[in-house]
Design a protein around this motif. Structure first.
Motif, PDB file in Angstrom:
ATOM      1  N   ALA A 432      60.933  24.020-113.795  1.00  0.00           N
ATOM      2  CA  ALA A 432      59.985  25.042-114.028  1.00  0.00           C
ATOM      3  C   ALA A 432      60.294  26.261-112.938  1.00  0.00           C
ATOM      4  O   ALA A 432      61.237  26.501-112.366  1.00  0.00           O
ATOM      5  N   SER A 433      59.801  27.595-113.531  1.00  0.00           N
ATOM      6  CA  SER A 433      60.106  28.782-112.788  1.00  0.00           C
ATOM      7  C   SER A 433      58.804  29.571-112.367  1.00  0.00           C
ATOM      8  O   SER A 433      57.878  28.783-112.858  1.00  0.00           O
ATOM      9  N   GLU A 434      58.741  30.724-112.131  1.00  0.00           N
ATOM     10  CA  GLU A 434      57.404  31.386-111.830  1.00  0.00           C
ATOM     11  C   GLU A 434      56.622  31.678-113.072  1.00  0.00           C
ATOM     12  O   GLU A 434      55.462  31.953-113.153  1.00  0.00           O
ATOM     13  N   HIS A 435      57.336  31.704-114.416  1.00  0.00           N
ATOM     14  CA  HIS A 435      56.496  31.971-115.459  1.00  0.00           C
ATOM     15  C   HIS A 435      56.782  30.732-116.410  1.00  0.00           C
ATOM     16  O   HIS A 435      55.650  30.643-117.237  1.00  0.00           O
ATOM     17  N   ASP A 436      57.729  30.129-116.662  1.00  0.00           N
ATOM     18  CA  ASP A 436      58.054  29.364-117.591  1.00  0.00           C
ATOM     19  C   ASP A 436      58.318  27.860-117.336  1.00  0.00           C
ATOM     20  O   ASP A 436      58.693  27.650-116.148  1.00  0.00           O
ATOM     21  N   LEU A 437      58.143  26.943-118.306  1.00  0.00           N
ATOM     22  CA  LEU A 437      58.526  25.407-118.126  1.00  0.00           C
ATOM     23  C   LEU A 437      59.595  25.181-118.928  1.00  0.00           C
ATOM     24  O   LEU A 437      59.999  25.562-120.157  1.00  0.00           O
ATOM     25  N   TRP A 438      60.566  24.125-118.502  1.00  0.00           N
ATOM     26  CA  TRP A 438      61.598  23.542-119.393  1.00  0.00           C
ATOM     27  C   TRP A 438      61.234  22.048-119.636  1.00  0.00           C
ATOM     28  O   TRP A 438      60.559  21.443-118.577  1.00  0.00           O
ATOM     29  N   ALA A 439      61.551  21.600-120.828  1.00  0.00           N
ATOM     30  CA  ALA A 439      60.967  20.062-120.976  1.00  0.00           C
ATOM     31  C   ALA A 439      61.655  19.628-122.117  1.00  0.00           C
ATOM     32  O   ALA A 439      62.593  19.935-122.756  1.00  0.00           O
ATOM     33  N   GLN A 440      61.447  18.412-122.190  1.00  0.00           N
ATOM     34  CA  GLN A 440      62.109  17.243-123.311  1.00  0.00           C
ATOM     35  C   GLN A 440      61.253  16.491-124.075  1.00  0.00           C
ATOM     36  O   GLN A 440      60.212  16.112-123.448  1.00  0.00           O
TER      37      GLN A 440
END
Length: 446
Positions: A432-440
């Motif tokens: 995660a960042s302050e704006h977006d998520l990363w996922a699988q």
């Protein structure tokens, strides 16, 4: 000059500026143009005339609209102006006296009359009561659903009522029929918009309409419940915090509509809110947010704020920051106050210097960035259903229920996948960042 220059069918260029409500206006104009046989031309130079749907809300939007008109005139020479800036025809004429015609917003028939006057249609003017297949300016899998026009509020910073008029709600059966057609065409997410979505039906006394053979109140709660019967995500935007908004939260908790609420709160200082002519009970607002979250723990809250409103003191601004820290909203937009011709706020004393506005904007967004970073980091390890917007060579760009298109964050799924835009997939959040998520993607066997 002949009526049209390119073969047998007249060609029209189009520029659409402004908010999602204006996008819907553009889609309606484009749909009528196509139904009457006009070709939609992507370049100004190859069109027979150009329509520019303008925005006129703040100075930056006015400048953008005037520049778009100038570009169309330079490249084509035959231009029809519509939209919010068109409501200030004298301003448009002063800068561009050579435009063919000017109409205000939501003026479909006036726009079509101007087109017919300067570029006759190849078919008879549209008279069918059956709507033609709609032109959409959004991707195929989501669409804006506009439920009303205009606004009855008298906020001092806003001129929307003078541009778009008072609240006029669409019949509930008509709204639901349009929603059904959109979903049948492949739309997977409906974004419900209006100038004041929560006020839907107030102008009609919430009198009943009919859909599917049953009566329904013309009320935002009844509309949301009926929309929730469709196989699509339902997302609400621009919901003024009326008391009856409380009745929407159970629908979100039950999964009828997305647990996402876009509230234009504008400030956290009661003195500034009173000067704005906005609801000013900030403690009560915090109490309501707490109750909503207790009732619907998955609720995602978005809002917008204005800094540098005339008379805003340093103490007022600190109160706004305190409100943000207490409210812990998921998504926040912020704008420095910009004087708009015709707005009542222009008469208020003690304007805030531009440098101070910018400094306050940066401080507020820094506070919110930390809140957002913490809230998104808490999602690491969670499973989410996401809607795929874009398929790139090495990643999918998707959104969760907490992300509206274009204004919120994204869920990024790295790798090459056999998935199409508009697909729903299950993922687990990895970063995660302050704006977006990363996922699988989740293994179907898990």
């Amino acid at each position: 000059m002949p009526a049209h220059r390119h073969g047998t069918l007249p060609r029209i260029g189009f520029v659409s500026l402004g908010c999602p409500k204006a996008t819907v206006d553009s889609e309606r104009i484009l749909t009528r143009l196509r139904a009457e046989g006009y070709l939609l031309q992507p370049t100004h130079a190859e069109a027979d005339l150009v329509i520019v749907n303008t925005c006129g809300f703040i100075d930056a939007a006015i400048d953008e609209s005037l520049e778009a008109i100038a570009e169309a005139l330079d490249e084509n020479g035959r231009v029809i102006v519509t939209g919010c800036l068109g409501a200030r025809a004298e301003l448009v004429r002063a800068r561009h006296p050579e435009v063919l015609a000017i109409t205000g917003p939501q003026a479909l028939e006036e726009v079509m009359a101007a087109v017919h006057a300067h570029l006759p249609a190849p078919h008879a003017p549209f008279t069918s009561l059956i709507p033609p297949p709609g032109v959409r300016l959004t991707p195929r899998h989501y669409a804006y659903l506009k439920i009303s026009e205009g606004c009855n509020h008298g906020c001092r910073f806003c001129i929307i009522p003078s541009l778009r008029g008072p609240l006029v709600s669409r019949p509930i059966g008509e709204v639901l029929e349009e929603a059904g057609r959109l979903v049948e065409s492949g739309v997977r997410e409906l974004l419900v918009v209006a100038q004041d979505t929560g006020a839907y039906g107030l102008d009609l006394g919430h009198r009943p309409g009919f859909w599917g053979g049953r009566p329904l109140r013309t009320h935002i709660t009844d509309l949301a419940r009926a929309l929730g019967e469709l196989p699509a995500w339902i997302r609400l935007h621009y919901v003024y915090p009326y008391p009856h908004v409380d009745t929407l939260i159970p629908l979100m908790a039950e999964g009828v509509i997305l647990p996402y609420l876009d509230l234009p709160l504008q400030h956290g200082s009661e003195s500034v809110l009173r000067a704005m002519r906005r609801p000013a009970a900030t403690e009560k607002m915090l109490d309501r947010l707490a109750r909503w979250r207790a009732e619907c723990p998955e609720l995602v809250l978005r809002s917008t704020f204005i800094v540098g409103f005339p008379g805003e003191t340093q103490d007022d601004f600190e109160q706004l920051l305190d409100f943000l820290r207490a409210a812990r909203l998921d998504r926040v937009g912020c704008f420095p106050y910009s004087p708009v011709a015709g707005a009542a706020a222009n008469e208020l004393p003690n304007p805030v210097p531009e440098a101070v506005k910018q400094e306050r904007l940066e401080r507020l967004m820094a506070v919110q960035a930390e809140i957002s970073r913490e809230k998104l980091a808490a999602r690491i390890g969670q499973r989410l259903t996401v809607l795929v917007d874009t398929v790139e060579e090495d990643a999918l760009i998707a959104r969760s229920y907490g992300d509206a298109p274009e204004i919120d964050g994204e869920v990024i799924i790295e790798g090459a996948w056999e998935i199409d835009p508009g697909d729903f997939i299950e993922v687990v959040v990895t970063e995660a960042s302050e704006h977006d998520l990363w996922a699988q993607p989740v293994d179907p066997d898990d």
